[in-house]
Design a protein around this motif. Structure first.
Motif, mmCIF file in Angstrom:
data_model
loop_
_atom_site.group_PDB
_atom_site.id
_atom_site.type_symbol
_atom_site.label_atom_id
_atom_site.label_comp_id
_atom_site.label_asym_id
_atom_site.label_seq_id
_atom_site.Cartn_x
_atom_site.Cartn_y
_atom_site.Cartn_z
ATOM 1 N N GLU A 55 -32.149 33.526 4.252
ATOM 2 C CA GLU A 55 -31.611 33.457 5.551
ATOM 3 C C GLU A 55 -31.975 32.135 6.028
ATOM 4 O O GLU A 55 -31.279 31.769 7.029
ATOM 5 C CB GLU A 55 -32.176 34.695 6.204
ATOM 6 N N ALA A 56 -33.111 31.743 5.776
ATOM 7 C CA ALA A 56 -33.443 30.449 6.170
ATOM 8 C C ALA A 56 -32.761 29.373 6.031
ATOM 9 O O ALA A 56 -32.162 28.531 6.761
ATOM 10 C CB ALA A 56 -35.020 29.929 5.852
ATOM 11 N N ALA A 57 -32.286 29.233 4.715
ATOM 12 C CA ALA A 57 -31.115 28.401 4.242
ATOM 13 C C ALA A 57 -29.876 28.399 4.894
ATOM 14 O O ALA A 57 -29.217 27.707 5.243
ATOM 15 C CB ALA A 57 -30.945 28.471 2.643
ATOM 16 N N ASP A 58 -29.407 29.912 5.402
ATOM 17 C CA ASP A 58 -28.071 30.166 5.831
ATOM 18 C C ASP A 58 -28.319 29.604 7.275
ATOM 19 O O ASP A 58 -27.573 28.805 7.675
ATOM 20 C CB ASP A 58 -28.038 31.780 5.976
ATOM 21 N N ARG A 59 -29.494 29.637 7.855
ATOM 22 C CA ARG A 59 -29.513 29.230 9.306
ATOM 23 C C ARG A 59 -29.137 27.676 9.374
ATOM 24 O O ARG A 59 -28.755 27.093 10.191
ATOM 25 C CB ARG A 59 -31.055 29.617 9.835
ATOM 26 N N GLU A 60 -30.204 27.058 8.259
ATOM 27 C CA GLU A 60 -29.592 25.550 8.261
ATOM 28 C C GLU A 60 -28.705 25.098 7.861
ATOM 29 O O GLU A 60 -27.983 24.323 8.667
ATOM 30 C CB GLU A 60 -30.854 25.074 7.441
ATOM 31 N N PHE A 61 -27.982 26.062 6.982
ATOM 32 C CA PHE A 61 -26.580 25.540 6.606
ATOM 33 C C PHE A 61 -25.438 25.696 7.774
ATOM 34 O O PHE A 61 -24.691 24.706 7.918
ATOM 35 C CB PHE A 61 -25.979 26.311 5.263
ATOM 36 N N PHE A 62 -25.525 27.033 8.358
ATOM 37 C CA PHE A 62 -24.621 27.220 9.128
ATOM 38 C C PHE A 62 -25.002 26.834 10.727
ATOM 39 O O PHE A 62 -24.313 27.020 11.722
ATOM 40 C CB PHE A 62 -24.499 28.654 9.483
ATOM 41 N N ALA A 63 -26.134 25.986 10.840
ATOM 42 C CA ALA A 63 -26.523 25.740 12.248
ATOM 43 C C ALA A 63 -25.500 25.016 13.169
ATOM 44 O O ALA A 63 -25.228 25.019 14.292
ATOM 45 C CB ALA A 63 -27.679 24.860 12.091
ATOM 46 N N PRO A 64 -24.533 24.148 12.550
ATOM 47 C CA PRO A 64 -23.567 23.206 13.079
ATOM 48 C C PRO A 64 -22.584 24.462 13.765
ATOM 49 O O PRO A 64 -21.814 23.941 14.812
ATOM 50 C CB PRO A 64 -22.887 22.341 11.952
ATOM 51 N N LEU A 65 -22.432 25.660 13.570
ATOM 52 C CA LEU A 65 -21.484 26.417 14.353
ATOM 53 C C LEU A 65 -21.969 27.304 15.114
ATOM 54 O O LEU A 65 -21.267 27.959 15.704
ATOM 55 C CB LEU A 65 -21.062 27.411 12.925
ATOM 56 N N GLU A 66 -23.295 27.035 15.461
ATOM 57 C CA GLU A 66 -23.665 27.934 16.651
ATOM 58 C C GLU A 66 -23.129 27.101 18.057
ATOM 59 O O GLU A 66 -22.991 25.846 18.089
ATOM 60 C CB GLU A 66 -25.310 27.503 16.618
ATOM 61 N N PRO A 67 -23.030 27.967 19.002
ATOM 62 C CA PRO A 67 -23.234 29.261 19.319
ATOM 63 C C PRO A 67 -21.962 30.298 18.676
ATOM 64 O O PRO A 67 -21.979 31.532 18.856
ATOM 65 C CB PRO A 67 -23.282 29.502 20.577
ATOM 66 N N ASP A 68 -21.078 29.879 17.958
ATOM 67 C CA ASP A 68 -19.865 30.526 17.338
ATOM 68 C C ASP A 68 -20.158 31.368 16.130
ATOM 69 O O ASP A 68 -19.039 31.629 15.514
ATOM 70 C CB ASP A 68 -18.642 29.573 17.358
ATOM 71 N N LEU A 69 -21.340 31.205 15.796
ATOM 72 C CA LEU A 69 -21.486 31.904 14.205
ATOM 73 C C LEU A 69 -21.130 33.271 14.122
ATOM 74 O O LEU A 69 -20.553 33.788 13.189
ATOM 75 C CB LEU A 69 -23.152 31.607 13.802
ATOM 76 N N PRO A 70 -21.577 34.101 15.115
ATOM 77 C CA PRO A 70 -20.895 35.635 15.005
ATOM 78 C C PRO A 70 -19.348 35.721 14.734
ATOM 79 O O PRO A 70 -18.868 36.517 14.107
ATOM 80 C CB PRO A 70 -21.630 36.438 16.219
#
Length: 150
Positions: free
Chosen positions: A121-136
């Motif tokens: 989950e930590a790796a996912d947060r880092e990897f997908f960070a550029p998509l925030e706040p649209d991640l959901p």
């Protein structure tokens, strides 16, 4: 030059398939790095974590686990053998079906699944960070692409 690729895309970056290919390989690399300290392959992690997740609902068969994880049943069997050898999973008699076996994560398996989940989950947060706040919304869009196995 032998010829040009016949494609409907004017640039390679416009192909969603190519972009998904690139993203998938980059993400899988991040998952390998996150799971290496736990001595788990990605598929071992997915099956172990899935087992721990769905075990609370009662006896888990190999078929139910494969369906939950979206993995091939034969490959699931092979990976479960490896997890059994590591002492992370046990096969027990099924309480309702004498022909089936019930899968159970051992205490060591549950502990490892939880430690590895924190890393993933930590790796996912880092990897997908550029998509925030649209991640959901991105996750929901990906869910639309999941199709039942034929």
């Amino acid at each position: 030059m032998a010829g040009a690729l016949s494609t409907s895309f004017d640039q390679a970056e416009h192909s969603p398939g190519l972009q998904l290919w690139r993203v998938t390989h980059s993400w899988q690399s991040a998952m390998r790095r996150a799971l290496a300290p736990h001595d788990l392959t990605h598929v071992q992690f997915v099956l172990l974590a899935s087992l721990v997740w769905i075990d609370a609902d009662g006896p888990v068969t190999q078929r139910a686990l494969a369906d939950h994880a979206g993995t091939d049943p034969m490959m699931t069997s092979q990976v479960l053998r490896a997890l059994e050898t590591k002492g992370l999973v046990e096969r027990r008699p099924h309480p309702d079906d004498s022909r089936a076996r019930s899968l159970v994560a051992t205490a060591a398996g549950v502990a490892l699944a939880n430690r590895a989940t924190a890393s993933v989950e930590a790796a996912d947060r880092e990897f997908f960070a550029p998509l925030e706040p649209d991640l959901p919304g991105f996750a929901a869009q990906l869910g639309r692409l999941v199709r039942p196995r034929a």
